[in-house]
Structures are given as structure tokens and as C-alpha cells.
Design a protein around this motif. Structure first.
Motif, PDB file in Angstrom:
ATOM      1  N   GLY A  32       0.809  -1.213   0.000  1.00 36.05           N
ATOM      2  CA  GLY A  32       0.000   0.000   0.000  1.00 36.05           C
ATOM      3  C   GLY A  32       0.844   1.265   0.000  1.00 36.05           C
ATOM      4  O   GLY A  32       2.054   1.222   0.247  1.00 36.05           O
ATOM      5  N   PRO A  33       0.223   2.416  -0.269  1.00 38.10           N
ATOM      6  CA  PRO A  33       0.954   3.685  -0.332  1.00 38.10           C
ATOM      7  C   PRO A  33       1.714   4.015   0.953  1.00 38.10           C
ATOM      8  O   PRO A  33       2.819   4.540   0.913  1.00 38.10           O
ATOM      9  N   GLU A  34       1.097   3.716   2.116  1.00 44.59           N
ATOM     10  CA  GLU A  34       1.759   4.017   3.386  1.00 44.59           C
ATOM     11  C   GLU A  34       3.042   3.206   3.540  1.00 44.59           C
ATOM     12  O   GLU A  34       4.075   3.726   4.001  1.00 44.59           O
ATOM     13  N   THR A  35       2.997   1.939   3.143  1.00 43.55           N
ATOM     14  CA  THR A  35       4.194   1.096   3.227  1.00 43.55           C
ATOM     15  C   THR A  35       5.255   1.560   2.240  1.00 43.55           C
ATOM     16  O   THR A  35       6.457   1.527   2.538  1.00 43.55           O
ATOM     17  N   LYS A  36       4.830   1.982   1.064  1.00 35.29           N
ATOM     18  CA  LYS A  36       5.781   2.514   0.080  1.00 35.29           C
ATOM     19  C   LYS A  36       6.524   3.726   0.652  1.00 35.29           C
ATOM     20  O   LYS A  36       7.740   3.864   0.491  1.00 35.29           O
ATOM     21  N   LEU A  37       5.780   4.625   1.294  1.00 40.11           N
ATOM     22  CA  LEU A  37       6.396   5.802   1.890  1.00 40.11           C
ATOM     23  C   LEU A  37       7.358   5.417   3.010  1.00 40.11           C
ATOM     24  O   LEU A  37       8.422   6.032   3.169  1.00 40.11           O
ATOM     25  N   ALA A  38       6.998   4.385   3.782  1.00 41.48           N
ATOM     26  CA  ALA A  38       7.882   3.921   4.859  1.00 41.48           C
ATOM     27  C   ALA A  38       9.182   3.357   4.286  1.00 41.48           C
ATOM     28  O   ALA A  38      10.276   3.635   4.803  1.00 41.48           O
ATOM     29  N   PHE A  39       9.087   2.568   3.219  1.00 42.35           N
ATOM     30  CA  PHE A  39      10.283   2.050   2.555  1.00 42.35           C
ATOM     31  C   PHE A  39      11.157   3.201   2.055  1.00 42.35           C
ATOM     32  O   PHE A  39      12.382   3.203   2.243  1.00 42.35           O
ATOM     33  N   ALA A  40      10.537   4.184   1.400  1.00 47.48           N
ATOM     34  CA  ALA A  40      11.291   5.308   0.841  1.00 47.48           C
ATOM     35  C   ALA A  40      11.973   6.124   1.935  1.00 47.48           C
ATOM     36  O   ALA A  40      13.143   6.502   1.807  1.00 47.48           O
ATOM     37  N   ALA A  41      11.239   6.399   3.026  1.00 45.87           N
ATOM     38  CA  ALA A  41      11.819   7.170   4.130  1.00 45.87           C
ATOM     39  C   ALA A  41      12.970   6.412   4.780  1.00 45.87           C
ATOM     40  O   ALA A  41      14.015   7.004   5.105  1.00 45.87           O
ATOM     41  N   GLY A  42      12.795   5.105   4.965  1.00 41.18           N
ATOM     42  CA  GLY A  42      13.866   4.300   5.556  1.00 41.18           C
ATOM     43  C   GLY A  42      15.098   4.270   4.682  1.00 41.18           C
ATOM     44  O   GLY A  42      16.235   4.401   5.172  1.00 41.18           O
ATOM     45  N   PHE A  43      14.903   4.106   3.364  1.00 42.16           N
ATOM     46  CA  PHE A  43      16.048   4.084   2.446  1.00 42.16           C
ATOM     47  C   PHE A  43      16.768   5.428   2.434  1.00 42.16           C
ATOM     48  O   PHE A  43      18.001   5.482   2.483  1.00 42.16           O
ATOM     49  N   ALA A  44      16.021   6.535   2.386  1.00 45.81           N
ATOM     50  CA  ALA A  44      16.628   7.868   2.363  1.00 45.81           C
ATOM     51  C   ALA A  44      17.436   8.114   3.635  1.00 45.81           C
ATOM     52  O   ALA A  44      18.539   8.670   3.589  1.00 45.81           O
ATOM     53  N   ALA A  45      16.884   7.699   4.789  1.00 44.99           N
ATOM     54  CA  ALA A  45      17.582   7.908   6.059  1.00 44.99           C
ATOM     55  C   ALA A  45      18.858   7.068   6.139  1.00 44.99           C
ATOM     56  O   ALA A  45      19.929   7.575   6.507  1.00 44.99           O
ATOM     57  N   LEU A  46      18.765   5.794   5.800  1.00 45.52           N
ATOM     58  CA  LEU A  46      19.935   4.914   5.883  1.00 45.52           C
ATOM     59  C   LEU A  46      21.016   5.326   4.877  1.00 45.52           C
ATOM     60  O   LEU A  46      22.212   5.298   5.183  1.00 45.52           O
ATOM     61  N   LEU A  47      20.587   5.732   3.680  1.00 44.73           N
ATOM     62  CA  LEU A  47      21.547   6.184   2.681  1.00 44.73           C
ATOM     63  C   LEU A  47      22.249   7.455   3.151  1.00 44.73           C
ATOM     64  O   LEU A  47      23.459   7.617   2.965  1.00 44.73           O
ATOM     65  N   GLY A  48      21.482   8.359   3.764  1.00 38.86           N
ATOM     66  CA  GLY A  48      22.076   9.582   4.288  1.00 38.86           C
ATOM     67  C   GLY A  48      23.106   9.303   5.363  1.00 38.86           C
ATOM     68  O   GLY A  48      24.193   9.913   5.391  1.00 38.86           O
ATOM     69  N   ILE A  49      22.812   8.363   6.265  1.00 37.00           N
ATOM     70  CA  ILE A  49      23.766   8.003   7.313  1.00 37.00           C
ATOM     71  C   ILE A  49      25.022   7.391   6.715  1.00 37.00           C
ATOM     72  O   ILE A  49      26.151   7.713   7.110  1.00 37.00           O
ATOM     73  N   SER A  50      24.837   6.514   5.719  1.00 33.55           N
ATOM     74  CA  SER A  50      25.988   5.832   5.115  1.00 33.55           C
ATOM     75  C   SER A  50      26.910   6.791   4.370  1.00 33.55           C
ATOM     76  O   SER A  50      28.104   6.529   4.221  1.00 33.55           O
ATOM     77  N   LEU A  51      26.384   7.910   3.907  1.00 33.91           N
ATOM     78  CA  LEU A  51      27.204   8.855   3.131  1.00 33.91           C
ATOM     79  C   LEU A  51      27.718  10.035   3.952  1.00 33.91           C
ATOM     80  O   LEU A  51      28.788  10.573   3.659  1.00 33.91           O
ATOM     81  N   PHE A  52      26.965  10.448   4.983  1.00 34.55           N
ATOM     82  CA  PHE A  52      27.290  11.712   5.646  1.00 34.55           C
ATOM     83  C   PHE A  52      27.677  11.595   7.121  1.00 34.55           C
ATOM     84  O   PHE A  52      28.258  12.535   7.657  1.00 34.55           O
ATOM     85  N   TYR A  53      27.351  10.497   7.771  1.00 32.67           N
ATOM     86  CA  TYR A  53      27.607  10.413   9.206  1.00 32.67           C
ATOM     87  C   TYR A  53      29.102  10.511   9.512  1.00 32.67           C
ATOM     88  O   TYR A  53      29.896   9.708   9.025  1.00 32.67           O
ATOM     89  N   GLY A  54      29.462  11.509  10.291  1.00 36.90           N
ATOM     90  CA  GLY A  54      30.851  11.668  10.706  1.00 36.90           C
ATOM     91  C   GLY A  54      31.794  12.168   9.631  1.00 36.90           C
ATOM     92  O   GLY A  54      33.007  12.189   9.829  1.00 36.90           O
ATOM     93  N   VAL A  55      31.246  12.587   8.484  1.00 32.50           N
ATOM     94  CA  VAL A  55      32.081  13.071   7.379  1.00 32.50           C
ATOM     95  C   VAL A  55      32.238  14.584   7.501  1.00 32.50           C
ATOM     96  O   VAL A  55      31.240  15.293   7.684  1.00 32.50           O
ATOM     97  N   PRO A  56      33.458  15.128   7.397  1.00 27.20           N
ATOM     98  CA  PRO A  56      33.650  16.583   7.483  1.00 27.20           C
ATOM     99  C   PRO A  56      32.867  17.315   6.396  1.00 27.20           C
ATOM    100  O   PRO A  56      32.680  16.799   5.294  1.00 27.20           O
ATOM    101  N   LYS A  57      32.409  18.515   6.713  1.00 25.38           N
ATOM    102  CA  LYS A  57      31.618  19.296   5.762  1.00 25.38           C
ATOM    103  C   LYS A  57      32.377  19.555   4.467  1.00 25.38           C
ATOM    104  O   LYS A  57      31.781  19.628   3.392  1.00 25.38           O
TER     105      LYS A  57
END
Length: 219
Positions: A32-57
Motif C-alpha cells: 500500500g501507499p503508506e508502506t511505500k512511503l515507509a520504505f522510501a523514508a527508511g532508504f533515504a535515512a539509511l543512505l544519508g547516514i551511510s554517506l554523511f555520518y561523521g564526514v567533514p563538511k
């Protein structure tokens, strides 16, 4: 420790994508649409952590572009699935209701929108169905109001942005008819284009535009 967290987030993002693919494409599953949004939000958050966490500006410039590009490809896959293959939106099978006419062509502006509102007024369809079909069409292409100007500098002109999007959406509408995945409806074009333009204009007149342009800055 920071490297470990980034690698763990990257692994979890990959696992999430695999689960997303499985549930979207496996026969018998309806996401359903709600689950799709949950998948997208989870992927965006995890991808952001994998690329930016602890990385200098100072080192985030190239990573910012990679982040947006990966999200863009993920969005394109989700969009293609919703438009052509998704059982949750009746692409894999007809829903068996007379107000959804697959393979039909409507060139009369606002006719479909009016029919949905009339049908809801007579209690023939649910509010959820009206929201999914009207607001869903408004939101479907809205992310392109961020992705296209962020990744492609020539898309920062509202003229090129609107023209490219209008041609692309028209091509999709025609393809839906020929593949049997849906109908060709001018109201879909109106709603899809309006949603993307609203986001584009909003970003253009707010400080968000500066951050968008930083993804692919001019030399």
C-alpha cells in the motif's frame, strides 16, 4: 566507530532495497501507499547516514551529488512500478469498477476530476480512493521539482523544466494505453505537471533553492 556506522547503514539500506523489490514484485503481495512511503523514508535515512555520518563538511560536496542521484534512481524505479506494474494501483489486474476505464482516452480537461468528485458526492466511491487518485496524481511527479534542478543545471529554467515534464508525462500516458497499464487522461497530465511545478516554484522562491543548486554547482 563512525566508519562502522556508515558501513552498517549501507548494508541495511541494501537489505531494505532487496525487501522492497521482493514485496513489490512478488506475485500475491500488495504494498500500500503508506508502506511505500515507509520504505522510501527508511532508504533515504539509511543512505544519508551511510554517506554523511561523521564526514567533514568539506568532503560532503561529491557525496551530496551521489546521495541525490541514488535517491533519484530509486524514485524512478518506484514511479515506473506504480505506473506500469503495481498491483496496489491496479496495474497487474483490473479493479472491476466502472469508473476506472483501462485503455480509455480522455482529452476533455477536468472531466475525470469532476467525475471522481461527483461519484464521491453520491457515496459511490470512498474518500481514500479520491485522495489516492487526485492527490496521488498531484504528488506522483512532485519530487521531480527537486531532483531535476538539483542534478541537471539546464533544468533550473522553469521553461525547460515544464516542457521536459509535459513531454515526458504525455509519453507515459500514451505508453500506459498501449501496454494496458492504464488510461490516457489529460487530467493526469494536469495534476502531474501541477504537482511538480508547485514544488519547483516553492523551492525557487525560498532558501531551499540555494541548497538545491549546491548539489550540482556551476563551475
Amino acid at each position: 566507530m563512525k566508519t562502522f556506522v556508515r558501513r552498517l547503514a549501507a548494508v541495511l539500506a541494501a537489505v531494505l532495497i532487496c525487501l522492497n523489490l521482493f514485496y513489490e514484485l512478488a506475485p500475491g503481495y500488495i504494498v500500500g501507499p503508506e508502506t511505500k512511503l515507509a520504505f522510501a523514508a527508511g532508504f533515504a535515512a539509511l543512505l544519508g547516514i551511510s554517506l554523511f555520518y561523521g564526514v567533514p563538511k568539506s568532503s560532503r560536496g561529491a557525496r551530496r551529488h551521489d546521495y541525490m542521484m541514488l535517491l533519484f534512481w530509486y524514485y524512478l524505479w518506484v514511479l515506473a512500478n506504480v505506473l506500469f506494474f503495481d498491483n496496489a494501483f491496479g496495474r497487474g489486474f483490473h479493479l472491476g469498477v466502472d469508473y476506472i476505464n483501462y485503455g480509455a482516452v480522455n482529452l476533455e480537461p477536468l472531466r475525470t476530476i469532476r467525475n471522481y468528485l461527483i461519484a464521491y458526492g453520491y457515496d459511490n466511491i470512498s474518500l481514500r480512493l479520491v485522495v489516492l487518485n487526485l492527490l496521488g496524481n498531484l504528488a506522483a511527479f512532485a519530487p521531480l521539482g527537486v531532483f531535476l534542478p538539483a542534478l541537471f543545471r539546464w533544468q533550473r529554467s522553469i521553461f525547460f523544466f515544464a516542457a521536459s515534464l509535459a513531454l515526458g508525462i504525455t509519453a507515459i500516458e500514451v505508453a500506459q494505453v498501449y501496454t494496458g497499464a492504464g488510461s490516457c487522461d489529460v487530467d493526469d497530465l494536469i495534476l502531474n505537471l501541477a504537482g511538480a511545478l508547485i514544488v519547483f516554484v516553492f523551492c525557487r522562491v525560498t532558501p531551499a533553492w540555494r541548497h538545491i543548486c549546491r548539489v550540482n554547482p556551476r563551475s
